[in-house]
Scaffold this motif. Structure first.
Motif, PDB file in Angstrom:
ATOM      1  N   VAL A 104       0.508  -1.026  -0.305  1.00 14.86           N
ATOM      2  CA  VAL A 104       0.120   0.167   0.138  1.00 14.86           C
ATOM      3  C   VAL A 104       0.967   0.839   0.205  1.00 14.86           C
ATOM      4  O   VAL A 104       0.500   1.987  -0.566  1.00 14.86           O
ATOM      5  CB  VAL A 104      -1.385  -0.395   1.270  1.00 14.86           C
ATOM      6  N   LEU A 105       2.198   0.985   0.579  1.00 13.77           N
ATOM      7  CA  LEU A 105       2.466   2.151   0.406  1.00 13.77           C
ATOM      8  C   LEU A 105       3.567   3.114  -0.258  1.00 13.77           C
ATOM      9  O   LEU A 105       3.840   4.014  -0.663  1.00 13.77           O
ATOM     10  CB  LEU A 105       3.745   1.807   2.322  1.00 13.77           C
ATOM     11  N   LEU A 106       3.083   2.070  -1.329  1.00 11.92           N
ATOM     12  CA  LEU A 106       4.214   2.387  -2.841  1.00 11.92           C
ATOM     13  C   LEU A 106       3.125   3.033  -3.687  1.00 11.92           C
ATOM     14  O   LEU A 106       3.975   3.147  -5.039  1.00 11.92           O
ATOM     15  CB  LEU A 106       4.364   1.299  -3.777  1.00 11.92           C
ATOM     16  N   ILE A 107       2.361   2.486  -3.587  1.00 10.91           N
ATOM     17  CA  ILE A 107       0.914   3.388  -4.047  1.00 10.91           C
ATOM     18  C   ILE A 107       1.526   4.761  -3.815  1.00 10.91           C
ATOM     19  O   ILE A 107       0.874   5.636  -2.679  1.00 10.91           O
ATOM     20  CB  ILE A 107      -0.627   3.542  -4.102  1.00 10.91           C
ATOM     21  N   PRO A 108       0.593   5.984  -5.030  1.00  7.39           N
ATOM     22  CA  PRO A 108       1.910   7.243  -5.192  1.00  7.39           C
ATOM     23  C   PRO A 108       0.011   7.833  -4.180  1.00  7.39           C
ATOM     24  O   PRO A 108       0.683   8.749  -3.121  1.00  7.39           O
ATOM     25  CB  PRO A 108       1.372   8.091  -6.354  1.00  7.39           C
ATOM     26  N   HIS A 109      -0.938   7.776  -4.285  1.00  3.17           N
ATOM     27  CA  HIS A 109      -1.775   8.749  -2.914  1.00  3.17           C
ATOM     28  C   HIS A 109      -1.684   8.049  -1.883  1.00  3.17           C
ATOM     29  O   HIS A 109      -2.284   8.662  -1.128  1.00  3.17           O
ATOM     30  CB  HIS A 109      -3.281   8.171  -3.504  1.00  3.17           C
TER      31      HIS A 109
END
Length: 545
Positions: free
Chosen positions: A13-18
């Motif tokens: 999840v932390l790799l997603i830009p948002h």
């Protein structure tokens, strides 16, 4: 870059830009949890609607007046198998309570603090895109796994070997539970069950089967269990269980269990069909043997071998018939008892079948076998209050019918005479074994008619209960107080009725011989064939003394 595991995890999840500005406030040790979907929470009672593997996100609106609710919600979400919880702060709540974060850390349950600018629609789209990519990979692995396990079943290696291979595939213990809580275990699952000690935890797993996930405690360790229902058509409460013991199970493991449960269901249907046929042959063999319908010893031994019941030439035999002291189970329940316990009984040399509506046991005893231990094993194995009516010990296979006949006689006499010993043999019947041996002759009919018919005719004419009172009076050792309690009447009324019986029959209440004759007449009447009773009601006896 996403992880190489077959699933989209909380770390991804932390790799997603948002999520560049998102912060993991608690539960960092649970960041390996797999996310399979996203759910938005804007109502307090969301627990009833969440599903395993969900990433639950909220604006904080449900907690704006009571943020402490979050603390109570966290263990419920963990129990439901929710992967992680994301909360927007600064708008409806300033901060997440410290107690909630401490609890999340303790349960390794990730909690994300989402910035106020977070767009839920973008979050859902971004995560689900990545989940779908992982699912495509999962489907490829899943197809390979299902093909491999299908081949296992086609090779007829049995469910034990099947579960061993499945355990190696998912790297966690697996278990099959049938509709009567009998289990088939993979090698590592056997060790787990030995640690647990009993199968009581299965009841909780059944309750949680609708949600697909549950938890059990082993050595102070909380183990998550993934549950897939097995449909065998005949039985709808069979389960395939995956224990998260060695490592966290991935989405592909859940999918594997779901698909494999279909294969297991088909195999169990085949096994059940074979068992039903085998059970019918076994029942027919035992019933023919017990009732003396098998012509000679050679045919009997051939049929015994065919049914998997080889006969030992050094064994003797005893037949026992169960007599229920409370409410007798119906035929279907008795058949279910046989199904559940037949294999276990066979280990002790006990054969069981339903014969003439009664649960009937054939005990095969070697010279060193303690017969009392065999009888005790029957009482331990079955639930309910029952008496074992035990026929005589016979040395030859063609004498089993004689033992069965005697067991039936004991059952009949014990029922009539209300004998309630746990185990009843013929030599324990006392005078009643002699009464049973009396032939049904004209003199016996006249004896019953002399003492019983006038009382029954009086009851019919005056709508009284003299005969019933007489039976209860003798049953309670001629105690008017005990008889009055059983008949819910005053003890003086009992005394009056007994005196009235003596007047009708011209007997003396204080005469021991008269009372013995009357008590014997009651028992002889109760043990008489039904057609004799009907005939005797029509007799007009000549009363004399």
């Amino acid at each position: 870059m996403m992880n190489n595991n077959l699933g989209f995890t909380c770390s991804d999840v932390l790799l997603i830009p948002h999520f560049n500005e998102a912060v993991v406030l608690a539960g960092s040790k649970g960041m390996h949890r797999t996310i399979s979907r996203v759910n938005v929470m804007e109502v307090p009672d969301v627990v009833d609607w969440v599903r395993p593997g969900e990433f639950l996100i909220t604006s904080g609106f449900p907690f704006q007046d009571h943020p402490e609710i979050i603390t109570d919600l966290i263990p419920q979400l963990v129990d439901k198998g929710v992967a992680a919880f994301g909360i927007k702060t600064k708008r409806y709540i300033d901060k997440i309570p410290d107690r909630a974060l401490e609890l999340a850390d303790k349960l390794d349950f990730p909690i994300f603090e989402l910035p106020p600018s977070t767009s839920f629609s973008d979050v859902v789209r971004e995560i689900m895109e990545r989940v779908l990519v992982q699912e495509a990979r999962n489907l490829s692995v899943l197809q390979s796994r299902v093909q491999k396990m299908s081949q296992k079943l086609l090779q007829s290696e049995g469910l034990d070997e099947f579960l061993r291979s499945l355990e190696e595939m998912v790297e966690n213990p697996v278990m099959i539970v049938d509709d009567v809580n009998q289990v088939i275990l993979s090698p590592e699952a056997k060790q787990l069950i030995n640690v647990v000690g009993d199968h009581s935890f299965l009841y909780k797993l059944r309750e949680d089967s609708k949600t697909g996930v549950s938890f059990i405690n082993i050595h102070d360790r909380r183990i998550r269990v993934y549950i897939a229902n097995i449909n065998t058509k005949q039985h709808h409460h069979c389960l395939l269980l995956l224990f998260e013991y060695n490592k966290e199970y991935a989405v592909v493991d859940q999918l594997t269990i779901d698909r494999i449960s279909i294969l297991v269901g088909l195999e169990m249907m085949n096994i059940n069909a074979r068992k039903e046929v085998e059970s019918k042959y076994i029942d027919q063999f035992l019933q023919d043997w017990l009732t003396g319908k098998i012509g000679n010893d050679t045919d009997l031994k051939m049929r015994a071998d065919a049914c998997g019941y080889p006969l030992d030439d050094n064994s003797s035999f005893v037949v026992s018939v169960a007599r229920w002291l409370g409410k007798k189970p119906d035929s279907d329940s008795l058949q279910q008892l046989i199904k559940q316990n037949r294999s276990q009984f066979l280990l002790h040399g006990i054969h069981v079948t339903l014969l003439e509506g009664e649960l009937t046991f054939l005990l095969s005893k070697s010279t060193e076998t303690d017969p009392e231990m065999l009888l005790d094993s029957i009482h331990r194995q079955l639930e309910g209050q029952f008496q074992l009516c035990i026929g005589k010990n016979v040395m030859y296979v063609n004498q089993v019918y004689d033992s069965y006949l005697q067991a039936k006689k004991i059952h009949h006499i014990s029922t009539i005479c209300n004998l309630e010993a746990a185990n009843m043999r013929f030599n324990q019947l006392g005078v009643f074994q002699l009464l049973f041996l009396l032939p049904e002759c004209e003199e016996l009919i006249e004896f019953r008619a002399r003492f019983i018919t006038p009382i029954i005719q009086y009851d019919q004419k005056h709508n009284t209960m003299l005969f019933e009172t007489l039976k209860v009076y003798f049953k309670n050792n001629k105690s008017t107080k005990k008889a009055s309690k059983e008949l819910f009447t005053h003890y003086n009324t009992i005394g009056y009725r007994i005196e009235r019986v003596c007047e009708i029959l011209q007997l003396k209440l204080e005469d021991g011989d008269d009372m013995l004759l009357l008590q014997l007449a009651v028992k002889v009447y109760e043990m008489s064939p039904q057609n004799s009773r009907t005939f005797e009601h029509k007799l007009t006896p000549t009363v004399s003394h």
